[in-house]
Design a protein around this motif. Structure first.
Motif, PDB file in Angstrom:
ATOM      1  N   LEU A  29       1.140 -11.061  40.701  1.00  0.00           N
ATOM      2  CA  LEU A  29       1.704 -11.157  42.046  1.00  0.00           C
ATOM      3  C   LEU A  29       1.123 -10.094  42.975  1.00  0.00           C
ATOM      4  O   LEU A  29       0.837  -8.980  42.566  1.00  0.00           O
ATOM      5  CB  LEU A  29       3.228 -11.028  41.991  1.00  0.00           C
ATOM      6  CG  LEU A  29       3.941 -12.109  41.195  1.00  0.00           C
ATOM      7  CD1 LEU A  29       5.450 -11.893  41.240  1.00  0.00           C
ATOM      8  CD2 LEU A  29       3.581 -13.488  41.689  1.00  0.00           C
ATOM      9  N   TYR A  34       4.787 -11.676  48.217  1.00  0.00           N
ATOM     10  CA  TYR A  34       6.115 -11.239  48.650  1.00  0.00           C
ATOM     11  C   TYR A  34       6.311 -11.440  50.147  1.00  0.00           C
ATOM     12  O   TYR A  34       7.425 -11.732  50.595  1.00  0.00           O
ATOM     13  CB  TYR A  34       6.368  -9.774  48.253  1.00  0.00           C
ATOM     14  CG  TYR A  34       6.805  -9.681  46.815  1.00  0.00           C
ATOM     15  CD1 TYR A  34       8.146  -9.671  46.475  1.00  0.00           C
ATOM     16  CD2 TYR A  34       5.868  -9.653  45.788  1.00  0.00           C
ATOM     17  CE1 TYR A  34       8.551  -9.617  45.153  1.00  0.00           C
ATOM     18  CE2 TYR A  34       6.257  -9.594  44.465  1.00  0.00           C
ATOM     19  CZ  TYR A  34       7.603  -9.580  44.153  1.00  0.00           C
ATOM     20  OH  TYR A  34       7.999  -9.547  42.840  1.00  0.00           O
ATOM     21  N   TRP A  65       2.227  -7.475  38.297  1.00  0.00           N
ATOM     22  CA  TRP A  65       2.245  -7.223  39.726  1.00  0.00           C
ATOM     23  C   TRP A  65       1.132  -6.257  40.099  1.00  0.00           C
ATOM     24  O   TRP A  65       0.822  -5.348  39.339  1.00  0.00           O
ATOM     25  CB  TRP A  65       3.539  -6.534  40.159  1.00  0.00           C
ATOM     26  CG  TRP A  65       4.781  -7.325  40.054  1.00  0.00           C
ATOM     27  CD1 TRP A  65       5.360  -8.048  41.046  1.00  0.00           C
ATOM     28  CD2 TRP A  65       5.652  -7.451  38.933  1.00  0.00           C
ATOM     29  NE1 TRP A  65       6.534  -8.618  40.600  1.00  0.00           N
ATOM     30  CE2 TRP A  65       6.728  -8.262  39.300  1.00  0.00           C
ATOM     31  CE3 TRP A  65       5.617  -6.952  37.634  1.00  0.00           C
ATOM     32  CZ2 TRP A  65       7.762  -8.591  38.438  1.00  0.00           C
ATOM     33  CZ3 TRP A  65       6.638  -7.279  36.772  1.00  0.00           C
ATOM     34  CH2 TRP A  65       7.693  -8.088  37.181  1.00  0.00           C
ATOM     35  N   ALA A  69       2.861  -4.932  45.265  1.00  0.00           N
ATOM     36  CA  ALA A  69       3.814  -6.019  45.012  1.00  0.00           C
ATOM     37  C   ALA A  69       4.995  -5.510  44.184  1.00  0.00           C
ATOM     38  O   ALA A  69       6.136  -5.927  44.407  1.00  0.00           O
ATOM     39  CB  ALA A  69       3.126  -7.175  44.310  1.00  0.00           C
ATOM     40  N   ALA A  70       4.746  -4.605  43.251  1.00  0.00           N
ATOM     41  CA  ALA A  70       5.838  -4.013  42.476  1.00  0.00           C
ATOM     42  C   ALA A  70       6.767  -3.235  43.406  1.00  0.00           C
ATOM     43  O   ALA A  70       7.993  -3.280  43.268  1.00  0.00           O
ATOM     44  CB  ALA A  70       5.280  -3.109  41.380  1.00  0.00           C
ATOM     45  N   ASP A  73       8.883  -5.682  45.243  1.00  0.00           N
ATOM     46  CA  ASP A  73       9.947  -6.183  44.376  1.00  0.00           C
ATOM     47  C   ASP A  73      11.104  -5.184  44.322  1.00  0.00           C
ATOM     48  O   ASP A  73      12.272  -5.569  44.416  1.00  0.00           O
ATOM     49  CB  ASP A  73       9.386  -6.447  42.974  1.00  0.00           C
ATOM     50  CG  ASP A  73      10.320  -7.284  42.138  1.00  0.00           C
ATOM     51  OD1 ASP A  73      10.499  -8.475  42.462  1.00  0.00           O
ATOM     52  OD2 ASP A  73      10.895  -6.751  41.169  1.00  0.00           O
TER      53      ASP A  73
END
Length: 126
Positions: A29, A34, A65, A69-70, A73
């Motif tokens: 991801l 996101y 990720w 992206a992490a 999240d």
């Protein structure tokens, strides 16, 4: 150009103040994934006082990720974590099962790992 598949698909259903969200994550991801998904979620719960969201998250094809992206999240969890009641995580393997246990320990919602979508749906509907 890379042919690596990645992304997030989201489905949202509403019944009164109760939301059911399906979430399928594929590949690694990115921040852009996101940027696509978060506005959809925020639009769905806008104007609903104390939304209660149950999620079926299919991570069986998730490869991880990107760092940004992490972070996205984590921000999503902080901003909307209390809106989630249960998250059924469908995946395969010990690493994904461990990720689900970590989510359950460190978040305000119930998270449970399943290898079967059928069992995950049954748990969400309890």
């Amino acid at each position: 150009m890379s042919n690596d598949r990645h992304g997030i698909s989201v489905g949202i259903e509403r019944s009164g103040s109760k939301f059911y969200m399906t979430f399928v994550a594929v590949g690694k991801l990115t921040h852009e994934d996101y940027e696509y998904m978060v506005p959809m979620l925020e639009s769905a719960i806008a104007g609903v006082e104390a939304p209660e969201i149950n999620v079926l998250a299919d991570i069986s094809e998730l490869d991880g990720w990107e760092l940004r992206a992490a972070w996205d999240d984590l921000k999503l969890g902080i901003a909307h974590g209390k809106a989630f009641e249960k998250i059924a995580i469908v995946g395969e393997g010990r690493i994904q099962e461990w990720m689900a246990k970590m989510a359950d320990w460190f978040t305000p919602y119930d998270a449970k790992f399943f290898e079967s979508k059928k069992e995950a749906r049954e748990w969400l509907n309890d």
